[in-house]
Scaffold this motif. Structure first.
Motif, mmCIF file in Angstrom:
data_model
loop_
_atom_site.group_PDB
_atom_site.id
_atom_site.type_symbol
_atom_site.label_atom_id
_atom_site.label_comp_id
_atom_site.label_asym_id
_atom_site.label_seq_id
_atom_site.Cartn_x
_atom_site.Cartn_y
_atom_site.Cartn_z
ATOM 1 N N SER A 220 72.834 39.823 28.231
ATOM 2 C CA SER A 220 71.697 39.014 28.662
ATOM 3 C C SER A 220 70.588 39.887 29.261
ATOM 4 C CB SER A 220 72.130 37.937 29.657
ATOM 5 O OG SER A 220 72.414 38.510 30.906
ATOM 6 N N LEU B 44 71.817 28.895 24.256
ATOM 7 C CA LEU B 44 72.073 27.896 25.297
ATOM 8 C C LEU B 44 73.573 27.763 25.583
ATOM 9 C CD1 LEU B 44 70.875 25.779 27.192
ATOM 10 C CD2 LEU B 44 71.108 24.098 25.346
ATOM 11 N N LYS B 45 74.352 27.745 24.516
ATOM 12 C CA LYS B 45 75.803 27.603 24.655
ATOM 13 C C LYS B 45 76.371 28.706 25.555
ATOM 14 C CE LYS B 45 79.901 28.282 21.855
ATOM 15 N NZ LYS B 45 80.317 28.813 20.563
ATOM 16 N N TYR B 46 75.990 29.950 25.265
ATOM 17 C CA TYR B 46 76.530 31.062 26.043
ATOM 18 C C TYR B 46 75.955 31.118 27.455
ATOM 19 C CZ TYR B 46 78.996 32.696 21.936
ATOM 20 O OH TYR B 46 79.841 32.789 20.876
ATOM 21 N N ARG B 47 74.715 30.650 27.587
ATOM 22 C CA ARG B 47 74.149 30.609 28.940
ATOM 23 C C ARG B 47 74.951 29.646 29.803
ATOM 24 N NH1 ARG B 47 68.886 30.477 26.660
ATOM 25 N NH2 ARG B 47 68.493 28.354 27.334
ATOM 26 N N ILE B 48 75.330 28.513 29.221
ATOM 27 C CA ILE B 48 76.097 27.524 29.979
ATOM 28 C C ILE B 48 77.499 28.057 30.289
ATOM 29 C CG2 ILE B 48 77.128 25.208 29.878
ATOM 30 C CD1 ILE B 48 74.632 24.383 28.208
ATOM 31 N N ILE B 49 78.118 28.660 29.271
ATOM 32 C CA ILE B 49 79.460 29.208 29.480
ATOM 33 C C ILE B 49 79.463 30.237 30.615
ATOM 34 C CG2 ILE B 49 81.219 30.729 28.457
ATOM 35 C CD1 ILE B 49 80.725 29.315 25.788
ATOM 36 N N THR B 50 78.499 31.161 30.592
ATOM 37 C CA THR B 50 78.495 32.187 31.636
ATOM 38 C C THR B 50 78.179 31.570 32.995
ATOM 39 O OG1 THR B 50 76.207 32.731 31.095
ATOM 40 C CG2 THR B 50 77.879 34.171 30.178
ATOM 41 N N ARG B 51 77.263 30.609 33.018
ATOM 42 C CA ARG B 51 76.889 30.022 34.300
ATOM 43 C C ARG B 51 78.097 29.339 34.965
ATOM 44 N NH1 ARG B 51 71.486 26.749 33.929
ATOM 45 N NH2 ARG B 51 70.969 28.581 32.726
ATOM 46 N N ILE B 52 78.853 28.628 34.166
ATOM 47 C CA ILE B 52 80.019 27.941 34.723
ATOM 48 C C ILE B 52 81.076 28.950 35.188
ATOM 49 C CG2 ILE B 52 81.964 26.396 34.186
ATOM 50 C CD1 ILE B 52 80.031 24.923 32.267
ATOM 51 N N HIS B 53 81.310 29.952 34.360
ATOM 52 C CA HIS B 53 82.311 30.957 34.713
ATOM 53 C C HIS B 53 81.944 31.650 36.032
ATOM 54 C CE1 HIS B 53 85.391 34.086 33.633
ATOM 55 N NE2 HIS B 53 84.665 34.753 34.521
#
Lengths: 67, 198
Positions: A14, A21-30
């Protein structure tokens, strides 16, 4: 669920391009749940800032700023 | 600040000293002196094109040496002097380090979890910190320090680096990822965690 190894790679990527968007959400949650990866993410930004400061030498020997 | 470096570079004594340090380094790593002199000449000329980006002498020097290291590596590769010291070996060393950071399931090993760095930007005021930083940077395996410097010192764009280094974008991203993993770990162990104890 992605593991820390995968998430740190995404965090590093990043810095190079905008993640989907998908990976942004995944990383944010993690990152919310994992303090190690949260710190890693913060440190990537610091690393960039520190490295640029190093190259530009803002804080090299104080005598130079006297000139 | 930039002008200081520029005047350094037009100062024959500074350039001569830098050149002799480079030559010493190259001679130890190449089979003959002529090759070493050529490598130094080329590296110096190549490095000075970007010299304006540096305000800090030691940063410029680190940069110049990373170019020299690359030149030396190229010469070895062309002449096939050292097939054993190939990137393969370095790659596998890197893999090992990554494997020490994460467990089999890809989670941080308990004692490798990145810690919270306290007052990180205060460190940049400290000359001792920069010495640690240089040691960590120079300790990066293979071509990582060179790629990292191109990306972060010179703020080159990814595709520019790929073109000049002849590598793919995904390879570059992998190398940068590894460099960052290493560098942050090194800084944490050698500076930020020590700082907590100070």
């Amino acid at each position: 669920m992605m593991n820390c190894r995968q998430v740190t790679r995404l965090l590093s990527d990043s810095q190079e391009y905008e993640l989907s968007l998908k990976y942004r959400i995944i990383t944010r949650i993690h990152v919310m749940l994992c303090s190690g990866c949260r710190n890693f993410g913060k440190q990537l930004n610091l690393l960039r800032e520190i490295t640029r400061t190093y190259a530009k030498g803002k804080n090299e020997s104080p005598d130079k700023s006297d000139k | 600040m930039t002008t200081d470096i520029q005047s350094d570079l037009s100062n024959p004594a500074f350039v001569a000293e830098l050149r002799s340090q480079m030559l010493k380094y190259a001679i130890q790593r190449l089979p003959d002196e002529h090759l070493a002199e050529d490598a130094v000449q080329e590296a110096l000329a190549g490095a000075l094109k970007n010299a304006g980006s540096f305000g800090r002498r030691s940063a410029l020097k680190t940069w110049v040496f990373s170019i020299l290291k690359n030149k030396i590596f190229d010469i070895h590769r062309q002449r096939k002097y050292v097939p054993e010291r190939s990137p393969d070996r370095e790659e596998s060393e890197v893999e090992d380090i990554q494997d020490t950071l994460f467990d089999a399931r890809g989670s941080w090993q308990t004692d490798e979890q990145p810690a919270n760095w306290s007052s990180p930007m205060a460190a940049v005021q400290n000359e001792d910190f920069w010495r640690v930083f240089e040691t960590c940077l120079q300790g990066l395996p293979g071509n990582q320090s060179h790629l990292f410097m191109k990306r972060e010192f010179l703020e080159c764009k990814g595709d520019e680096i790929c073109k000049s280094e002849g590598i793919s974008l995904s390879n570059l991203h992998t190398q940068l990822y590894r460099a960052r993993l290493h560098l942050r770990e090194c800084l944490e162990n050698r500076w930020f965690l020590k700082g907590e104890r100070r």
